[in-house]
Design a protein around this motif. Structure first.
Motif, PDB file in Angstrom:
ATOM      1  N   ASN A  17      50.288  39.740  42.131  1.00  0.00           N
ATOM      2  CA  ASN A  17      49.496  39.388  43.015  1.00  0.00           C
ATOM      3  C   ASN A  17      48.250  40.300  43.243  1.00  0.00           C
ATOM      4  OD1 ASN A  17      49.763  41.416  45.452  1.00  0.00           O
ATOM      5  ND2 ASN A  17      51.967  40.171  45.600  1.00  0.00           N
ATOM      6  N   SER A  33      38.781  39.278  42.609  1.00  0.00           N
ATOM      7  CA  SER A  33      38.383  38.440  42.394  1.00  0.00           C
ATOM      8  C   SER A  33      37.569  37.993  41.627  1.00  0.00           C
ATOM      9  CB  SER A  33      38.566  37.528  43.971  1.00  0.00           C
ATOM     10  OG  SER A  33      39.322  37.940  45.016  1.00  0.00           O
ATOM     11  N   ILE A  48      45.065  31.788  35.449  1.00  0.00           N
ATOM     12  CA  ILE A  48      45.795  31.983  36.651  1.00  0.00           C
ATOM     13  C   ILE A  48      45.668  30.970  37.839  1.00  0.00           C
ATOM     14  CG2 ILE A  48      45.884  34.049  36.423  1.00  0.00           C
ATOM     15  CD1 ILE A  48      45.250  34.362  39.142  1.00  0.00           C
ATOM     16  N   THR A  50      48.023  29.933  41.124  1.00  0.00           N
ATOM     17  CA  THR A  50      48.619  30.813  43.282  1.00  0.00           C
ATOM     18  C   THR A  50      49.793  29.329  43.113  1.00  0.00           C
ATOM     19  OG1 THR A  50      46.289  31.301  43.131  1.00  0.00           O
ATOM     20  CG2 THR A  50      48.208  31.651  44.766  1.00  0.00           C
ATOM     21  N   ILE A  57      50.675  34.826  41.814  1.00  0.00           N
ATOM     22  CA  ILE A  57      49.885  34.385  40.891  1.00  0.00           C
ATOM     23  C   ILE A  57      51.027  33.698  39.884  1.00  0.00           C
ATOM     24  CG2 ILE A  57      47.599  35.894  41.802  1.00  0.00           C
ATOM     25  CD1 ILE A  57      48.265  37.272  39.012  1.00  0.00           C
TER      26      ILE A  57
END
Length: 328
Positions: A17, A33, A48, A50, A57
């Motif tokens: 993550n 990000s 990816i 979530t 991820i």
């Protein structure tokens, strides 16, 4: 493409993550990000996802491909930087080898101890693992050269550089009661019919096929992931161990090796590299040493490997390095 962006992508995937990755590599979460969005725009694919209700991820197929390639790209850059440093220093540096566990001891005893006499400023990183993991190590750039005990998975990805043919052998404890019953230097499959056996997993199916042809089911007490573990059964005199072995290979003195004369199978160990991927100067020099001292049948052209390295301007330096040395 900034390599730091790829390195950060690798860190995010490894951490699972963005939050954890941010703490590990000390890059702000908004920056990570933004970099991930940039990568998706650059490659034109979602990389990816979530997990719902979680920050964890999950890689898409495109993300998995980029992750594998990114590790290689970064590894290649690192090895190139190291090559340049080696060039400045001469024959110095660390060579990374992916080695089957069963090949480590003979590699050190028969070759590396002689190699370091000729090249005292070269060191080694030996990455021991199974054949499946070795393939991954080579593709990911963890090891430059693979010394395998079995043919690699995804064989089309690799180029075989050297090959050493082997044969099936039965290994007895020197004090074994089963050895006393079979005093000849060799043995036949049927003579193993009622003896408890230990077999290395990589060649279990091939050995079983040989027994099928001989008309019996072997009494296998253990199938071990590594050859070394399979040999422990012979050392403990709990079973006779079945392994592939080359004609010049030696085991410890407490064991007796007998060739199984009628176990007909094509078995060999090999040295490989990833196809189309140039080797470092030290790696090619290692292969030249490997060739000169007869460690297996050579299947590659060393001059071609030097050319593939893309460093023709360094050939005078490479060729000036010593290759002679005593094997006494």
């Amino acid at each position: 493409m900034d390599l730091n962006v790829l390195r950060n992508f690798i860190s995010v995937v490894a951490a699972g993550n963005i939050t954890t990755a941010s703490e590990v590599i000390h890059v702000a979460q908004p920056t990570l990000s933004k970099q991930l969005r940039h990568l998706e725009t650059y490659y034109g694919a979602k990389l990816i996802l979530t997990e719902r209700g979680s920050r964890r991820i999950v890689l898409t197929e495109a993300g998995r491909l980029l992750y594998e390639k990114a590790k290689y790209i970064c590894s290649l850059n690192d090895s190139t930087m190291e090559d340049i440093r080696r060039y400045k220093r001469g024959a110095k540096g660390t060579l990374h080898l992916s080695v089957a566990s069963s090949r480590c001891r003979p590699l050190v005893e028969r070759m590396l101890r002689e190699f370091v006499k000729v090249y005292p400023d070269i060191s080694f990183a030996l990455h021991e693992s199974s054949s499946v993991e070795q393939g991954k190590q080579l593709l990911n750039g963890i090891g430059e050269i693979g010394l395998l005990s079995t043919p690699p998975d995804r064989n089309s990805d690799f180029e075989e550089l050297f090959r050493t043919n082997e044969y099936f052998a039965a290994v007895f404890n020197r004090q074994s009661k089963w050895l006393k019953e079979h005093r000849k230097k060799s043995i036949c499959l049927n003579q193993l019919k009622d003896i408890p056996l230990s077999v290395s997993a990589g060649y279990y199916e091939k050995f079983k096929q040989c027994c099928d042809k001989a008309g019996f089911v072997p009494s296998v007490k253990c199938v071990s992931t590594t050859r070394n573990t399979a040999l422990f059964w012979a050392v403990a005199d709990t079973a006779v161990t079945i392994i592939p072995i080359s004609k010049d290979e030696k085991l410890e003195e407490t064991l007796v090796v007998k060739k199984i004369t009628d176990a007909e199978a094509v078995i060999y160990k090999s040295v490989v590299k990833v196809k189309g991927r140039p080797l470092s100067l030290l790696a090619v020099k290692f292969l030249e040493f490997y060739s000169r001292y007869g460690y297996g049948k050579q299947l590659c052209n060393l001059d071609d490997l030097y050319k593939e390295a893309g460093k023709d301007d360094l050939l005078p330096l490479i060729q000036s390095l010593p290759v002679s040395g005593s094997l006494s």
